[in-house]
Design an enzyme around this catalytic site. Structure first.
Site, PDB file in Angstrom:
ATOM      1  N   ASP A 157       0.839  -1.205   0.000  1.00  0.00           N
ATOM      2  CA  ASP A 157       0.000   0.000   0.000  1.00  0.00           C
ATOM      3  C   ASP A 157       0.872   1.253   0.000  1.00  0.00           C
ATOM      4  OD1 ASP A 157      -2.771   1.305   2.045  1.00  0.00           O
ATOM      5  OD2 ASP A 157      -2.291   1.466  -0.100  1.00  0.00           O
ATOM      6  N   LYS A 159       2.136   4.704  -0.869  1.00  0.00           N
ATOM      7  CA  LYS A 159       1.502   5.927  -1.399  1.00  0.00           C
ATOM      8  C   LYS A 159       2.028   7.091  -0.573  1.00  0.00           C
ATOM      9  CE  LYS A 159      -2.565   4.916   1.453  1.00  0.00           C
ATOM     10  NZ  LYS A 159      -4.017   4.826   1.521  1.00  0.00           N
ATOM     11  N   ASN A 162       1.620   7.300   3.163  1.00  0.00           N
ATOM     12  CA  ASN A 162       2.348   6.360   4.030  1.00  0.00           C
ATOM     13  C   ASN A 162       3.848   6.620   4.025  1.00  0.00           C
ATOM     14  OD1 ASN A 162       0.040   5.037   4.765  1.00  0.00           O
ATOM     15  ND2 ASN A 162       0.164   3.514   3.130  1.00  0.00           N
ATOM     16  N   ASP A 175       3.034   2.268   8.161  1.00  0.00           N
ATOM     17  CA  ASP A 175       1.794   1.588   7.822  1.00  0.00           C
ATOM     18  C   ASP A 175       1.980   0.212   7.207  1.00  0.00           C
ATOM     19  OD1 ASP A 175      -1.294   3.162   6.752  1.00  0.00           O
ATOM     20  OD2 ASP A 175      -0.784   1.561   8.143  1.00  0.00           O
ATOM     21  N   THR A 196      -4.617   0.885  -2.310  1.00  0.00           N
ATOM     22  CA  THR A 196      -5.430   2.073  -2.584  1.00  0.00           C
ATOM     23  C   THR A 196      -5.612   2.238  -4.092  1.00  0.00           C
ATOM     24  OG1 THR A 196      -4.503   3.039  -0.593  1.00  0.00           O
ATOM     25  CG2 THR A 196      -5.536   4.583  -2.152  1.00  0.00           C
TER      26      THR A 196
HETATM   27  N1  LIG Z   1       5.506   7.565  13.354  1.00  0.00           N
HETATM   28  C1  LIG Z   1       4.667   8.606  13.140  1.00  0.00           C
HETATM   29  N2  LIG Z   1       5.059   9.862  13.396  1.00  0.00           N
HETATM   30  C2  LIG Z   1       4.234  10.899  13.174  1.00  0.00           C
HETATM   31  N3  LIG Z   1       2.975  10.780  12.691  1.00  0.00           N
HETATM   32  C3  LIG Z   1       2.534   9.531  12.428  1.00  0.00           C
HETATM   33  C4  LIG Z   1       3.340   8.388  12.633  1.00  0.00           C
HETATM   34  N4  LIG Z   1       2.639   7.275  12.283  1.00  0.00           N
HETATM   35  C5  LIG Z   1       1.435   7.723  11.857  1.00  0.00           C
HETATM   36  N5  LIG Z   1       1.352   9.068  11.946  1.00  0.00           N
HETATM   37  C6  LIG Z   1       0.208   9.891  11.544  1.00  0.00           C
HETATM   38  O1  LIG Z   1      -0.919   9.506  12.314  1.00  0.00           O
HETATM   39  C7  LIG Z   1      -2.067   9.333  11.485  1.00  0.00           C
HETATM   40  C8  LIG Z   1      -2.640   7.964  11.696  1.00  0.00           C
HETATM   41  O2  LIG Z   1      -1.706   7.007  11.245  1.00  0.00           O
HETATM   42  P1  LIG Z   1      -2.063   5.457  11.368  1.00  0.00           P
HETATM   43  O3  LIG Z   1      -0.941   4.683  10.755  1.00  0.00           O
HETATM   44  O4  LIG Z   1      -2.448   5.160  12.754  1.00  0.00           O
HETATM   45  O5  LIG Z   1      -3.394   5.305  10.549  1.00  0.00           O
HETATM   46  P2  LIG Z   1      -3.464   5.436   8.958  1.00  0.00           P
HETATM   47  O6  LIG Z   1      -2.621   4.364   8.380  1.00  0.00           O
HETATM   48  O7  LIG Z   1      -3.170   6.850   8.574  1.00  0.00           O
HETATM   49  O8  LIG Z   1      -4.979   5.193   8.688  1.00  0.00           O
HETATM   50  P3  LIG Z   1      -5.556   3.761   8.323  1.00  0.00           P
HETATM   51  O9  LIG Z   1      -5.321   2.926   9.548  1.00  0.00           O
HETATM   52  O10 LIG Z   1      -6.978   4.052   8.031  1.00  0.00           O
HETATM   53  O11 LIG Z   1      -4.749   3.289   7.129  1.00  0.00           O
HETATM   54  C9  LIG Z   1      -1.628   9.544  10.043  1.00  0.00           C
HETATM   55  O12 LIG Z   1      -2.097  10.829   9.656  1.00  0.00           O
HETATM   56  C10 LIG Z   1      -0.130   9.580  10.080  1.00  0.00           C
HETATM   57  O13 LIG Z   1       0.347  10.611   9.265  1.00  0.00           O
END
Ligand SMILES: Nc1ncnc2c1ncn2[C@@H]1O[C@H](COP(=O)(O)OP(=O)(O)OP(=O)(O)O)[C@@H](O)[C@H]1O
Ligand SMILES: O=C(O)[C@@H]1CCC(=O)N(CCc2ccc(Cl)cc2)[C@H]1c1ccccc1Cl
Length: 320
Positions: A157, A159, A162, A175, A196
């Site tokens: 995934d 993109k 991520n 992710d 996606t």
């Molecule tokens: N290590 C990190 N540092 C800073 N921000 C982060 C980090 N990991 C995730 N985020 C931010 O937090 C938000 C949520 O991320 P998370 O991976 O929990 O869910 P997602 O992958 O964005 O959504 P989904 O689970 O629906 O795919 C995202 O906007 C991402 O940019």
């Protein structure tokens, strides 16, 4: 032992389990070891907050998942995949999992903090990046994905959402809940997961069984290269079905400012048949022994001037 682990994790009486790891004493962390601060973002099954480790004052990102919600949405598998994959991967351009623990309600992943957010935000802010900047970030991506594939992990995934950015503006790929660990036949024949819409490869749309999914990560790289330069993905329509049609018909055009090398690089990746796709020397997924190398991608003239062996020590070019 998994149940024992889970039970032990929750019991307030268990003394701090000493976990010997490669000779280093790393005490098992718990919620009490961290101060949770501002929310960085929300996922479908998770909340990511800033987390300061009390003892060291180091700042991390804590990805917190609600167990009840995960179980209700039947996403337990994704959580364990993310944990196993992140635990296995150690690379400067991939988000590092420092600690994983749980309490009664939640699971916690303590990750590198990506202080500069998503690459997507920067691409949107500038409506596309200059070629030297796009070239640098494509090079970082290629090294990270090559490392993943060499370790039997396919992201599935990829993109710009991520691809996060650290305080030093180097990428941190995140992710991995939908990643695939090659060679581990978990009995599930069909690849139930499809990425996606805008970044899904044609072979995955046509025949999930036979698609060698490594080639799908390469296809996504082609879509991302286009998007970094154009400010939008190559295949984008008003709905998913129309987007899939454009992908299957290989229907996309280049904006006028694309250089000859950029167009040639992207054209050679966005090829419907993975056998003729740049970087996809034909390999069977079932044969994880073939260690893939991305030399065909790295040696393309688009990357003239890139010092591949020094990327993580270099200063990324200013975005503009
Ligand atoms: N290590 C990190 N540092 C800073 N921000 C982060 C980090 N990991 C995730 N985020 C931010 O937090 C938000 C949520 O991320 P998370 O991976 O929990 O869910 P997602 O992958 O964005 O959504 P989904 O689970 O629906 O795919 C995202 O906007 C991402 O940019
Ligand atoms: O894989 C591991 O490292 C452990 C093993 C022991 C354990 O119980 N867990 C949690 C398993 C789990 C997964 C999803 C839900 Cl909703 C509840 C429990 C795992 C776990 C602990 C902390 C954080 C994440 C995970 Cl997957």
């Amino acid at each position: 032992s998994r149940a024992m682990n889970a039970a032990a994790e929750q019991s307030p009486f268990v003394e701090q389990v000493k976990v010997k790891e490669r000779g280093r004493e790393t005490r098992k962390r718990t919620v009490k070891d961290f101060f949770f601060g501002r929310t960085l973002g929300e996922g479908s099954y998770s909340t990511v907050v800033e987390a300061t480790e009390v003892e060291t004052e180091k700042i991390y990102a804590a990805k917190i998942l609600d167990k009840r919600h995960i179980i209700k949405e039947k996403k337990t598998k994704y959580v364990t995949i993310e944990r196993n994959v992140l635990h296995k991967l150690r690379h400067p351009f991939i988000v590092r999992l420092h600690y994983a623990f749980q309490d009664k309600q939640s699971l916690y992943f303590i990750l590198d903090l990506a202080a500069n957010g998503e690459l997507l935000s920067w691409v949107r802010k500038y409506g596309g990046l200059s070629e030297p900047v796009a070239k640098h970030y494509m090079a970082e991506l290629i090294l990270a994905v090559e490392y993943m594939h060499q370790n039997g992990v396919v992201h599935r995934d990829l993109k710009p959402e991520n691809i996060l950015l650290g305080s030093d503006m180097h990428i941190l790929i995140a992710d991995f809940g939908t990643a695939k660990l090659l060679g581990e036949n978990d009995g599930s024949r069909t690849n139930s997961f499809v990425g996606t819409a805008e970044y899904v490869s044609p072979e995955l749309l046509m025949d999930r069984q036979e698609a060698n999914i490594r080639g799908s990560d390469i296809w996504a790289l082609g879509c991302i290269a286009y998007q970094l330069l154009a400010g939008r993905p190559p295949f984008k329509a008003t709905n998913e079905y129309q987007t899939f049609q454009k992908i299957l018909k290989n229907e996309y055009e280049f904006p006028p400012h694309f250089s000859v090398h950029a167009k040639d690089f992207i054209r050679r990746i966005l090829v419907l048949d993975p056998n003729y796709r740049l970087g996809c020397c034909f390999f069977k997924d079932s044969d994880p022994d073939t260690i893939p190398n991305f030399d065909d991608l790295k040696s393309h003239p688009f990357f003239t001037g890139i010092d591949w062996s020094n990327l993580s020590n270099s200063n990324p070019p200013q975005m503009s």
